[in-house]
Design a protein around this motif. Structure first.
Motif, PDB file in Angstrom:
ATOM      1  N   ASN A  31       0.829  -1.204   0.000  1.00  0.00           N
ATOM      2  CA  ASN A  31       0.000   0.000   0.000  1.00  0.00           C
ATOM      3  C   ASN A  31       0.860   1.249   0.000  1.00  0.00           C
ATOM      4  O   ASN A  31       0.649   2.176  -0.776  1.00  0.00           O
ATOM      5  CB  ASN A  31      -0.888   0.019   1.239  1.00  0.00           C
ATOM      6  CG  ASN A  31      -2.295  -0.453   0.936  1.00  0.00           C
ATOM      7  OD1 ASN A  31      -2.687  -0.541  -0.219  1.00  0.00           O
ATOM      8  ND2 ASN A  31      -3.047  -0.756   1.970  1.00  0.00           N
ATOM      9  N   LEU A  32       1.840   1.271   0.928  1.00  0.00           N
ATOM     10  CA  LEU A  32       2.685   2.459   1.064  1.00  0.00           C
ATOM     11  C   LEU A  32       3.453   2.720  -0.225  1.00  0.00           C
ATOM     12  O   LEU A  32       3.545   3.854  -0.691  1.00  0.00           O
ATOM     13  CB  LEU A  32       3.655   2.282   2.239  1.00  0.00           C
ATOM     14  CG  LEU A  32       3.020   2.480   3.607  1.00  0.00           C
ATOM     15  CD1 LEU A  32       4.008   2.163   4.718  1.00  0.00           C
ATOM     16  CD2 LEU A  32       2.524   3.927   3.745  1.00  0.00           C
ATOM     17  N   ILE A  33       4.004   1.657  -0.830  1.00  0.00           N
ATOM     18  CA  ILE A  33       4.787   1.839  -2.052  1.00  0.00           C
ATOM     19  C   ILE A  33       3.888   2.326  -3.196  1.00  0.00           C
ATOM     20  O   ILE A  33       4.190   3.320  -3.860  1.00  0.00           O
ATOM     21  CB  ILE A  33       5.478   0.515  -2.450  1.00  0.00           C
ATOM     22  CG1 ILE A  33       6.513   0.132  -1.381  1.00  0.00           C
ATOM     23  CG2 ILE A  33       6.135   0.649  -3.812  1.00  0.00           C
ATOM     24  CD1 ILE A  33       7.149  -1.214  -1.613  1.00  0.00           C
ATOM     25  N   TYR A  34       2.784   1.645  -3.391  1.00  0.00           N
ATOM     26  CA  TYR A  34       1.905   2.006  -4.507  1.00  0.00           C
ATOM     27  C   TYR A  34       1.306   3.398  -4.343  1.00  0.00           C
ATOM     28  O   TYR A  34       0.988   4.056  -5.319  1.00  0.00           O
ATOM     29  CB  TYR A  34       0.793   0.969  -4.677  1.00  0.00           C
ATOM     30  CG  TYR A  34       1.215  -0.259  -5.444  1.00  0.00           C
ATOM     31  CD1 TYR A  34       2.566  -0.582  -5.537  1.00  0.00           C
ATOM     32  CD2 TYR A  34       0.300  -1.078  -6.081  1.00  0.00           C
ATOM     33  CE1 TYR A  34       2.972  -1.706  -6.232  1.00  0.00           C
ATOM     34  CE2 TYR A  34       0.706  -2.205  -6.785  1.00  0.00           C
ATOM     35  CZ  TYR A  34       2.037  -2.515  -6.856  1.00  0.00           C
ATOM     36  OH  TYR A  34       2.437  -3.611  -7.544  1.00  0.00           O
ATOM     37  N   SER A  35       1.132   3.803  -3.088  1.00  0.00           N
ATOM     38  CA  SER A  35       0.498   5.105  -2.888  1.00  0.00           C
ATOM     39  C   SER A  35       1.398   6.250  -3.341  1.00  0.00           C
ATOM     40  O   SER A  35       0.923   7.341  -3.586  1.00  0.00           O
ATOM     41  CB  SER A  35       0.097   5.288  -1.423  1.00  0.00           C
ATOM     42  OG  SER A  35       1.242   5.434  -0.620  1.00  0.00           O
ATOM     43  N   VAL A  36       2.693   6.005  -3.454  1.00  0.00           N
ATOM     44  CA  VAL A  36       3.595   7.062  -3.941  1.00  0.00           C
ATOM     45  C   VAL A  36       4.148   6.700  -5.315  1.00  0.00           C
ATOM     46  O   VAL A  36       5.227   7.122  -5.702  1.00  0.00           O
ATOM     47  CB  VAL A  36       4.759   7.329  -2.952  1.00  0.00           C
ATOM     48  CG1 VAL A  36       4.235   7.988  -1.688  1.00  0.00           C
ATOM     49  CG2 VAL A  36       5.502   6.045  -2.599  1.00  0.00           C
ATOM     50  N   SER A  37       3.397   5.875  -6.048  1.00  0.00           N
ATOM     51  CA  SER A  37       3.861   5.452  -7.363  1.00  0.00           C
ATOM     52  C   SER A  37       2.823   5.772  -8.434  1.00  0.00           C
ATOM     53  O   SER A  37       1.658   5.995  -8.135  1.00  0.00           O
ATOM     54  CB  SER A  37       4.103   3.938  -7.390  1.00  0.00           C
ATOM     55  OG  SER A  37       4.951   3.538  -6.364  1.00  0.00           O
ATOM     56  N   THR A  38       3.306   5.771  -9.668  1.00  0.00           N
ATOM     57  CA  THR A  38       2.385   5.792 -10.794  1.00  0.00           C
ATOM     58  C   THR A  38       2.201   4.347 -11.228  1.00  0.00           C
ATOM     59  O   THR A  38       3.173   3.669 -11.545  1.00  0.00           O
ATOM     60  CB  THR A  38       2.951   6.601 -11.971  1.00  0.00           C
ATOM     61  OG1 THR A  38       3.389   7.857 -11.476  1.00  0.00           O
ATOM     62  CG2 THR A  38       1.902   6.800 -13.039  1.00  0.00           C
ATOM     63  N   VAL A  39       0.969   3.873 -11.198  1.00  0.00           N
ATOM     64  CA  VAL A  39       0.776   2.454 -11.446  1.00  0.00           C
ATOM     65  C   VAL A  39      -0.607   2.230 -12.059  1.00  0.00           C
ATOM     66  O   VAL A  39      -1.558   2.924 -11.752  1.00  0.00           O
ATOM     67  CB  VAL A  39       0.934   1.648 -10.144  1.00  0.00           C
ATOM     68  CG1 VAL A  39      -0.120   2.034  -9.135  1.00  0.00           C
ATOM     69  CG2 VAL A  39       0.920   0.161 -10.391  1.00  0.00           C
ATOM     70  N   ASP A  40      -0.658   1.292 -13.011  1.00  0.00           N
ATOM     71  CA  ASP A  40      -1.956   0.836 -13.493  1.00  0.00           C
ATOM     72  C   ASP A  40      -1.895  -0.681 -13.630  1.00  0.00           C
ATOM     73  O   ASP A  40      -0.902  -1.306 -13.253  1.00  0.00           O
ATOM     74  CB  ASP A  40      -2.335   1.517 -14.811  1.00  0.00           C
ATOM     75  CG  ASP A  40      -1.282   1.297 -15.876  1.00  0.00           C
ATOM     76  OD1 ASP A  40      -0.769   0.168 -15.973  1.00  0.00           O
ATOM     77  OD2 ASP A  40      -0.958   2.263 -16.599  1.00  0.00           O
ATOM     78  N   PHE A  41      -2.944  -1.287 -14.166  1.00  0.00           N
ATOM     79  CA  PHE A  41      -2.993  -2.751 -14.173  1.00  0.00           C
ATOM     80  C   PHE A  41      -1.889  -3.357 -15.043  1.00  0.00           C
ATOM     81  O   PHE A  41      -1.498  -4.499 -14.850  1.00  0.00           O
ATOM     82  CB  PHE A  41      -4.372  -3.238 -14.634  1.00  0.00           C
ATOM     83  CG  PHE A  41      -5.374  -3.242 -13.518  1.00  0.00           C
ATOM     84  CD1 PHE A  41      -5.368  -4.257 -12.579  1.00  0.00           C
ATOM     85  CD2 PHE A  41      -6.282  -2.207 -13.380  1.00  0.00           C
ATOM     86  CE1 PHE A  41      -6.272  -4.257 -11.527  1.00  0.00           C
ATOM     87  CE2 PHE A  41      -7.199  -2.197 -12.338  1.00  0.00           C
ATOM     88  CZ  PHE A  41      -7.187  -3.223 -11.406  1.00  0.00           C
ATOM     89  N   GLN A  42      -1.350  -2.581 -16.009  1.00  0.00           N
ATOM     90  CA  GLN A  42      -0.278  -3.113 -16.849  1.00  0.00           C
ATOM     91  C   GLN A  42       1.073  -3.092 -16.133  1.00  0.00           C
ATOM     92  O   GLN A  42       1.904  -3.944 -16.338  1.00  0.00           O
ATOM     93  CB  GLN A  42      -0.163  -2.311 -18.165  1.00  0.00           C
ATOM     94  CG  GLN A  42      -1.085  -2.813 -19.262  1.00  0.00           C
ATOM     95  CD  GLN A  42      -2.518  -2.386 -19.027  1.00  0.00           C
ATOM     96  OE1 GLN A  42      -2.781  -1.239 -18.704  1.00  0.00           O
ATOM     97  NE2 GLN A  42      -3.450  -3.314 -19.158  1.00  0.00           N
ATOM     98  N   THR A  43       1.267  -2.069 -15.288  1.00  0.00           N
ATOM     99  CA  THR A  43       2.587  -1.895 -14.684  1.00  0.00           C
ATOM    100  C   THR A  43       2.592  -2.322 -13.226  1.00  0.00           C
ATOM    101  O   THR A  43       3.385  -1.825 -12.427  1.00  0.00           O
ATOM    102  CB  THR A  43       3.032  -0.426 -14.777  1.00  0.00           C
ATOM    103  OG1 THR A  43       2.040   0.374 -14.109  1.00  0.00           O
ATOM    104  CG2 THR A  43       3.161   0.021 -16.209  1.00  0.00           C
ATOM    105  N   LEU A  44       1.737  -3.272 -12.860  1.00  0.00           N
ATOM    106  CA  LEU A  44       1.600  -3.672 -11.455  1.00  0.00           C
ATOM    107  C   LEU A  44       2.933  -4.075 -10.825  1.00  0.00           C
ATOM    108  O   LEU A  44       3.217  -3.751  -9.682  1.00  0.00           O
ATOM    109  CB  LEU A  44       0.629  -4.857 -11.353  1.00  0.00           C
ATOM    110  CG  LEU A  44      -0.836  -4.500 -11.165  1.00  0.00           C
ATOM    111  CD1 LEU A  44      -1.643  -5.752 -10.924  1.00  0.00           C
ATOM    112  CD2 LEU A  44      -0.992  -3.545  -9.990  1.00  0.00           C
ATOM    113  N   ARG A  45       3.757  -4.816 -11.576  1.00  0.00           N
ATOM    114  CA  ARG A  45       4.986  -5.349 -10.983  1.00  0.00           C
ATOM    115  C   ARG A  45       6.146  -4.375 -11.082  1.00  0.00           C
ATOM    116  O   ARG A  45       7.197  -4.626 -10.520  1.00  0.00           O
ATOM    117  CB  ARG A  45       5.358  -6.660 -11.680  1.00  0.00           C
ATOM    118  CG  ARG A  45       4.237  -7.657 -11.555  1.00  0.00           C
ATOM    119  CD  ARG A  45       4.666  -9.018 -11.160  1.00  0.00           C
ATOM    120  NE  ARG A  45       3.464  -9.856 -11.207  1.00  0.00           N
ATOM    121  CZ  ARG A  45       3.275 -10.810 -12.094  1.00  0.00           C
ATOM    122  NH1 ARG A  45       4.228 -11.117 -12.943  1.00  0.00           N
ATOM    123  NH2 ARG A  45       2.155 -11.488 -12.102  1.00  0.00           N
TER     124      ARG A  45
END
Lengths: 290, 273
Positions: A31-45
Motif C-alpha cells: 500500500n505504502l509503495i503504490y500510494s507514492v507510485s504511478t501504477v496501473d494494471f499493466q505496470t503492477l509489478r
C-alpha cells in the motif's frame, strides 16, 4: 513465575505472527509503495515512484470528501441511535429477560444474518411494487416516499443499520446492567433512592465504560460500512451513499485508479489508527484511575 | 401494568429488528402470481415452488455451488484461525510474551477497515493464483476471525487454574503436552464457541467474497446478490427470497443453537479487551 519459557512462548506465537505479517504486513508495505507510485494494471509489478501525487489527487477529489462526510455522519448517527435504543431496551426489558432467557433469541437473531443479506432483503421490503412497506403506506396514506433516492437514502440506511445492530449495543448494556452488584443496588434502596435516582446516580455511572466502548465499536463499524449499503443501494442515489470503503472499492474496480484507491486506503488507515490510539488512551486512563 | 408495557416493547422491538427476515420468509412462500397482486404480509396460497425451482433447476441457479463454497471457505477460515490462535493464546495466557504487544495489536485489528488491505491482497492473489479459489477466500476469512478467536481463547485459558499446569509439569509433561492434553480439553467449550462464532462471521462476510471471487468460488452472500442483477424481466422476488432464506439459514440456525454462549463471546472482546 511464568509456567512456560520465553523461547517456547515465542515458538507458539510464531505461526500467528507469520501469518499476520504475510497477509497484513506485506499488503501494508505494498500500500505504502503504490500510494507514492504511478501504477496501473499493466505496470503492477514495476511501479515507478512518483511522489505524493496520489495523495494530492485524493485530497483534491470532491467525491473523497463526500464519502468521508457520509461515513462520518453515518457512523456517528447510527452509533448514537443504537446506543440509546440499546440502553433503553436493556434497562426496560431486564426484568422480563432475567426470568425468561429464551426471549433473548429473537432480539439476537439479526446479528446472525449477514449485513449484505439484510441489505438485499430491504431491497424487497422497500420495493415499489413487491415490497410490503410501500404497499401498506399506499394503502393507508395513499403515498409512499422513495426510500432510496438521494434525499431519503441516508436515513433509510441509518434505520436499516440501526435495526440490525441495536441488538449488539443492547447485549453489551444488558450484560453490564445485570453485572451491577446486588449490594450496590440494595445500599441505594436502603438510602431511600428511587428507581430513577438509582439508575442515574448508581447504575449508569457503573455502566459508563461499557457505554463508551459500545459507542466506539458501533462508530467504527458504521464508519467503515460496506456490505449492507453496497447491497441495498450499490452506492446509488447519485453517489450520496458512497461510504469511504465503497469509494476505495470503486476507485480500484470500476475506475482502475489504483494509485488513488491505495492512497485513500492509507489515509483511512492512518485515520483509524488515530481513533484507535485515542480509544486505547482513554481505556488506559480509565484503568489507572480506579 | 408496567409489565404489560414491557411485553409490548419487547414485541415491537423483536418485530422491527427481524422485519426484513419475516418479509423475505413470507415472500419465499408466495407464487409469482400471488406476489404480483399481494405484496402484503399475508399469504393466501402458500407454495414451495420457489424453493423447488431454486433447488432443482441446477442449470439455471448455482445455489449448491454457493452453499458449498461458503461452507468450505468458512471451515478453512475458522479452523485455521483456531489452529493459529490457540497456541498463541496459550503462550499469552501462560507467559509475559505477546501480552503487551501482539494481543493489543490483534484486538485492534477488529476495528481496522479491512478494505485497506483488500487491494494489495487482490494483487498478491493474482500473482499467487489464489483469486477465485475457496482456499484464497478461506485464508482471508482466517484474518477476519483471528482477533475474536484470540481474545476468547486467551480469556478462557487465563481462567484455567495454574495448578493444573504445575501438577502436570511435576509429572514431567512438556508445555506442548500440557497445552494439548490438559488445557485443550478443559477449554473445549470456548473452542466450540469460537468455532461456531467464527463460522457465522466467515459465512456472513461479503467484501472479500465480492472482490476475490468471480465464478468458481463465489460464496452465498455474493451469490445471493446475483439474483438481483437480473437483466430484462426484473427481479424474480419469489426465487430471490428463497435464495436469501437458504443463505441465511446456516448462520441463523447455528446462532440460535448457541445464542447464550455467543452473547458472552461477542462481548468478550469489548469488555475485557
Amino acid at each position: 513465575m511464568a509456567i512456560i519459557k520465553r523461547a517456547e512462548a515465542r515458538a507458539y506465537l510464531t505461526p500467528l505472527v507469520g501469518f499476520l505479517l504475510l497477509f497484513l504486513g506485506f499488503p501494508a508495505v505494498i500500500n505504502l509503495i503504490y500510494s507514492v507510485s504511478t501504477v496501473d494494471f499493466q505496470t503492477l509489478r514495476s511501479p515507478t515512484l512518483s511522489g505524493f501525487g496520489n495523495y494530492l489527487a485524493v485530497l483534491a477529489d470532491r467525491d473523497f470528501w463526500r464519502a468521508t462526510s457520509f461515513s462520518l455522519r453515518f457512523g456517528i448517527l447510527t452509533a448514537m441511535i443504537e446506543c440509546l435504543l440499546g440502553l433503553f431496551l436493556a434497562i426496560f426489558l431486564a426484568p422480563l429477560l432475567s426470568k425468561r432467557s429464551a426471549l433473548m433469541a429473537p432480539l439476537m437473531l439479526p446479528l446472525m444474518v449477514a449485513p449484505a443479506m439484510i441489505g438485499l432483503m430491504y431491497r424487497l421490503v422497500l420495493h415499489e411494487f413487491a415490497g410490503p412497506v410501500p404497499y401498506y403506506l399506499f394503502m393507508w396514506f395513499g403515498d409512499s416516499p422513495a426510500f432510496l433516492d438521494a434525499s431519503h437514502a441516508l436515513w433509510t440506511l441509518i434505520v436499516v443499520e440501526t435495526l440490525q445492530w441495536t441488538p449488539f449495543a443492547f447485549l453489551l448494556f444488558y450484560m453490564a446492567y445485570v453485572a451491577v452488584p446486588i449490594d450496590v443496588r440494595e445500599a441505594a434502596a436502603l438510602d431511600g433512592a428511587s428507581a430513577i435516582k438509582t439508575l442515574w446516580f448508581v447504575e449508569l455511572p457503573l455502566m459508563l465504560p461499557t457505554l463508551v466502548i459500545a459507542f466506539f465499536i458501533r462508530f467504527i463499524d458504521g464508519f467503515r460500512v460496506f456490505d449492507n449499503v453496497y447491497a441495498l443501494t450499490g452506492s446509488g442515489a447519485g453517489g450520496s451513499t458512497t461510504s469511504l470503503s465503497i469509494y476505495i472499492y470503486q476507485a480500484f474496480f470500476k475506475e482502475g485508479a489504483i494509485g488513488k484507491a491505495v492512497a485513500a486506503s492509507v489515509v483511512l488507515f492512518l485515520t483509524s489508527l488515530i481513533v484507535l490510539y485515542g480509544l486505547n488512551w482513554l481505556a488506559g486512563r480509565r484503568r489507572r484511575e480506579p | 401494568m408496567i409489565n404489560a408495557l414491557r411485553w409490548i416493547v419487547f414485541a415491537v422491538a423483536a418485530l422491527a429488528m427481524n422485519f426484513p427476515v419475516i418479509v423475505t420468509l413470507v415472500t419465499s412462500f408466495k407464487s409469482a402470481r400471488e406476489l404480483s397482486i399481494n405484496p402484503g404480509l399475508w399469504i393466501n396460497q402458500p407454495t414451495f415452488e420457489n424453493y423447488l425451482r431454486v433447488l432443482t433447476q441446477t442449470d439455471r441457479f448455482n445455489i449448491y455451488s454457493y452453499l458449498w463454497n461458503s461452507t468450505v471457505a468458512s471451515l478453512i477460515g475458522t479452523g485455521l484461525a483456531i489452529l493459529l490462535a490457540f497456541p498463541a493464546a496459550y503462550a499469552i495466557a501462560r507467559s509475559e510474551v505477546g501480552k503487551h504487544t501482539l494481543l493489543p495489536v490483534v484486538i485492534n485489528l477488529r476495528a481496522v477497515p479491512l478494505i485497506i488491505f483488500a487491494i494489495p491482497l487482490y494483487m498478491m492473489y493474482q500473482f499467487l493464483g489464489l483469486l477465485d479459489t475457496q482456499l484464497g477466500l478461506g485464508l482471508i476469512l482466517t484474518i477476519v476471525n483471528t482477533p475474536l478467536a484470540l481474545v476468547i481463547l486467551v480469556n478462557a485459558i487465563s481462567d484455567v487454574p495454574l495448578e493444573l499446569d504445575e501438577a502436570a509439569r511435576v509429572d514431567g509433561a512438556s508445555s506442548w503436552q500440557i497445552m494439548v492434553s490438559i488445557t485443550r480439553p478443559v477449554v473445549r467449550p470456548a473452542l466450540v464457541t469460537t468455532f461456531i462464532f467464527g463460522f457465522i462471521t466467515a459465512w456472513n462476510e461479503f467484501l472479500f467474497g465480492l472482490m476475490l471471487t468471480t465464478n468458481k468460488a463465489v460464496p452465498m452472500t455474493v451469490g445471493a446478490s446475483f439474483f438481483f442483477a437480473a437483466s430484462g424481466g426484473g427481479v424474480q422476488w419469489g426465487t430471490a427470497s428463497a435464495v436469501m432464506i437458504l443463505g441465511a439459514l446456516p448462520p441463523v440456525f447455528l446462532g440460535l443453537l448457541m445464542y447464550r454462549q455467543i452473547s458472552g463471546s461477542m462481548t468478550a472482546g469489548a469488555i475485557k479487551g
